[in-house]
Design an enzyme around this catalytic site. Structure first.
Site, PDB file in Angstrom:
ATOM      1  N   ASP A 100       0.860  -1.177   0.000  1.00 14.84           N
ATOM      2  CA  ASP A 100       0.000   0.000   0.000  1.00 14.84           C
ATOM      3  C   ASP A 100       0.900   1.231   0.000  1.00 14.84           C
ATOM      4  OD1 ASP A 100      -2.445   1.536   0.407  1.00 14.84           O
ATOM      5  OD2 ASP A 100      -3.234  -0.275   1.346  1.00 14.84           O
ATOM      6  N   ASP A 201      -2.993   4.548  -2.351  1.00 16.68           N
ATOM      7  CA  ASP A 201      -4.053   5.128  -1.550  1.00 16.68           C
ATOM      8  C   ASP A 201      -4.488   6.498  -2.079  1.00 16.68           C
ATOM      9  OD1 ASP A 201      -5.506   4.792   1.011  1.00 16.68           O
ATOM     10  OD2 ASP A 201      -4.497   6.663   1.535  1.00 16.68           O
ATOM     11  N   GLU A 257      -6.235   3.744  -5.982  1.00 15.73           N
ATOM     12  CA  GLU A 257      -7.521   3.950  -5.334  1.00 15.73           C
ATOM     13  C   GLU A 257      -7.950   5.347  -5.720  1.00 15.73           C
ATOM     14  OE1 GLU A 257      -9.687   4.132  -1.014  1.00 15.73           O
ATOM     15  OE2 GLU A 257      -7.833   5.159  -1.411  1.00 15.73           O
ATOM     16  N   HIS A 333     -11.132  -3.197   3.094  1.00 18.73           N
ATOM     17  CA  HIS A 333     -11.069  -2.783   4.500  1.00 18.73           C
ATOM     18  C   HIS A 333     -11.857  -1.501   4.765  1.00 18.73           C
ATOM     19  CE1 HIS A 333      -8.287  -0.345   2.371  1.00 18.73           C
ATOM     20  NE2 HIS A 333      -8.156   0.460   3.403  1.00 18.73           N
ATOM     21  N   ASP A 334     -12.376  -0.859   3.733  1.00 20.91           N
ATOM     22  CA  ASP A 334     -13.157   0.374   3.910  1.00 20.91           C
ATOM     23  C   ASP A 334     -14.650   0.151   3.677  1.00 20.91           C
ATOM     24  OD1 ASP A 334     -10.890   1.955   4.358  1.00 20.91           O
ATOM     25  OD2 ASP A 334     -10.639   2.353   2.218  1.00 20.91           O
TER      26      ASP A 334
HETATM   27  C1  GLC Z   1      -8.056   5.226   1.773  1.00 19.18           C
HETATM   28  C2  GLC Z   1      -7.843   4.002   2.627  1.00 19.18           C
HETATM   29  C3  GLC Z   1      -8.523   4.235   3.945  1.00 19.18           C
HETATM   30  C4  GLC Z   1      -7.890   5.422   4.605  1.00 19.18           C
HETATM   31  C5  GLC Z   1      -7.865   6.644   3.694  1.00 19.18           C
HETATM   32  C6  GLC Z   1      -6.884   7.665   4.188  1.00 19.18           C
HETATM   33  O1  GLC Z   1      -9.368   5.447   1.450  1.00 19.18           O
HETATM   34  O2  GLC Z   1      -8.282   2.857   1.959  1.00 19.18           O
HETATM   35  O3  GLC Z   1      -8.503   3.107   4.770  1.00 19.18           O
HETATM   36  O4  GLC Z   1      -8.579   5.749   5.769  1.00 19.18           O
HETATM   37  O5  GLC Z   1      -7.475   6.324   2.383  1.00 19.18           O
HETATM   38  O6  GLC Z   1      -5.583   7.200   4.008  1.00 19.18           O
END
Ligand code: GLC
Ligand code: CA
Length: 557
Positions: A100, A201, A257, A333-334
């Protein structure tokens, strides 16, 4: 066929949230040695790549998404030697590992930020986004994704810094070429260690509109920052630079992401010429579905509706065709657990509906992602009080919307948490029916879902009809049949309220897929006259002219 072949297009990715996967030393926190101990399990599933959520040094304000040291391993997770052994052990089994990469922001405990806030003329000051107060207030009305203002005042400097997430996650200033140098250096350092790629991320947020205007007012006191931080003016330029200076130099995969990404934008990020990223995650079928029926922000109790969901996914399938590569996921995980949100997690339908949604996703075009526990049909948790929660997003939302602004009752908020909170995905992996589901010999950092006696990996491995073996079969089929990877997508029955159906085509062959998203038997004639080989199904026998409740079927002809 217009798609260039690539290993990461043919791969299936397994996502591990290390904190909740397997604890090797009894401190209640999952760790790298725990993962090593489970590599054979992951290999048995048949996946090709493991994506690790952040394992770097971090004060864990946002469970590792607040990085204090990009070149160090989080103390609770182990050491750099442990990581190197994990990489070696994974590679020895033919499994790749992607990391990540969190470079939109760091922790406020990162040495760069510590320097940055020392003085306005510190060489690192410009590594972050500092602004003077406007009329004694925040520079604009932006609301952080985790509630409250996105600006934090620093007494000593008399300036505000931007944090799109928590105040312990200051945003990096990508306009500064030195920031880019440091980030690319660090990425090259990890690549030289032998990792196989990055999940990036919120990478769509690295370029901000430099005029920092007020955002359109939301329900609360604040304005929406998304239009000014997502897909900003220089994001593609930065990613092209990253591609030239890092990604293109190795045989690695990259997935961005991409918060707020539209199909139009994704065609740039994930273009087939590979000048930026390999693929992106979009959120239209997950966050988009939540917002449709939200009470406030993303918080909803309403399950997604099939016609909307299907229209979104089909739009992406056809829109990317031949131009860019996509990714496929139901949960991570989100997000809440896939079967609880998209299937039916009641004892009667849990297994069948988990297989149905898996079928629906894995026959689509793109690289599939499986989130730990999804392969055994793990479900959402129940939260009876905000004290049961761990996630900063939930805690902040509760404080702002329930305690401070009285916009929603505590009961309603908790019920929203049961449906869509991120913590649903973060309960420990359920390995067996022993104490703490076999996750730890100590006290787990976060409660185990009480249903672990029935739902656990050991039970799944003993049962030939389990969700686990169904995933194993889907993954094996993808590896065997190029049409599952590269075939074109044709939507079917687009007006149906209950069936999600489509075909894939390649080299004169067709796969027909139909999934019943309801707990009722529904008419369906797609297979009545079809001669071919049934690749997979989740029911013992079919009824001509119908799909049984939550039935899924795929036929090659
Ligand atoms: C992304 C991650 C999440 C995190 C956010 C800030 O959305 O997947 O878990 O809280 O970024 O880094
Ligand atoms: Ca541990």
């Amino acid at each position: 066929m217009s798609d260039k072949r690539a290993w990461w297009k043919e791969a299936v990715i397994y996502q591990i949230y290390p904190r909740s996967f397997a604890d090797s030393n009894g401190d209640g926190i999952g760790d790298l040695n725990g993962i090593i101990g489970k590599l054979d399990y992951v290999k048995k599933l048949g996946v090709d790549v493991i994506w690790l959520n952040p394992i770097y040094k971090s004060p864990n304000d946002d469970n590792g998404y607040d990085i204090a040291d990009y070149r160090g391993i989080m103390d609770e997770f182990g050491t750099m030697e442990d990581f190197e052994r994990l990489l070696k052990e994974a590679h020895a089994r033919g499994l790749k590992i992607i990391m990540d990469l969190v470079v939109n922001h760091t922790s406020d405990e990162n040495a760069w930020f510590v320097e940055s806030r020392k003085s306005k003329d510190n060489p690192y000051h410009d590594f972050y986004i500092w602004k003077d107060p406007v009329d004694g207030h925040e520079p604009n009305n932006w609301e952080s994704w985790f509630s409250g203002s996105a600006w934090q005042y620093d007494e000593k400097l008399g300036q505000y810094y931007l944090h799109c997430f928590s105040k312990k996650q200051p945003d990096l200033n990508w306009e500064n070429p030195k920031v880019r140098d440091e980030v690319f250096d660090m990425m090259n350092w990890w690549c030289r260690k032998g990792i196989d790629g990055f999940r990036m991320d919120v990478i769509s947020m690295i370029s901000k509109d430099q005029s920092f205007p007020d955002g359109p007012l939301k329900d609360g006191l604040y304005g929406d920052l998304a239009p000014y931080v997502c897909n900003g003016p220089r994001v593609h330029e930065y990613l092209q630079e990253m591609n030239q200076r890092v990604l293109s130099k190795y045989d690695i995969m990259s997935v961005g992401e991409a918060a707020g990404v539209t199909l139009e934008q994704a065609l740039h990020y994930a273009n087939n010429e590979e000048t930026e990223l390999g693929m992106v995650f979009h959120f239209e079928h997950t966050d988009g579905c939540m917002q449709q029926d939200a009470i406030i922000g993303k918080w909803t109790k309403t399950p997604p509706r099939l016609p909307y969901l299907r229209s979104i996914l089909n739009k992406w399938q056809t829109g990317l065709e031949g131009k860019a590569w996509g990714s496929l996921y139901w949960d991570n995980h989100d997000q809440p657990r896939a079967v609880s949100r998209f299937g039916n997690d009641s004892p009667k339908w849990r297994v069948r509906s988990a297989k149905m949604i898996a079928t629906c996703l894995h026959f689509q075009k793109g690289t599939p992602y499986v989130y730990q526990g999804e392969e055994i049909g793990m479900t959402n948790m129940h939260f009876s009080s905000v004290e049961d929660c761990n996630d900063i997003e939930e805690k902040n939302a509760y404080r702002q919307y329930v305690t401070e602004q009285h916009m929603i009752s505590s009961e309603d908020m908790l019920s929203c948490f049961d449906h869509v909170a991120r913590d649903n995905a973060r309960t420990p992996m359920q390995w067996n029916d022993g104490p703490e589901a076999g996750f730890t010999t100590g006290t787990p950092w976060f409660a185990v879902n009480p249903n672990y006696k029935e739902i656990n990996a050991e039970a799944a491995l003993k049962d030939p009809d389990s969700v686990f073996y169904y995933y194993q079969k889907l993954i094996a089929l993808r590896h065997k049949l190029p049409i599952m990877v590269y075939g074109t997508f044709e939507p079917l029955l687009e007006d149906s309220d209950s069936i999600y159906a489509y075909r894939r085509h390649m080299d004169g062959k067709t796969i027909t897929v139909a999934c019943n998203w309801t707990d009722q038997k529904v008419p369906c004639s797609l297979f009545d006259e079809l001669q071919g080989e049934e690749l997979i199904t989740n029911v013992d026998s079919h009824e001509k002219g119908f799909l049984l409740p939550y039935e899924a079927r795929a036929v090659l002809s």
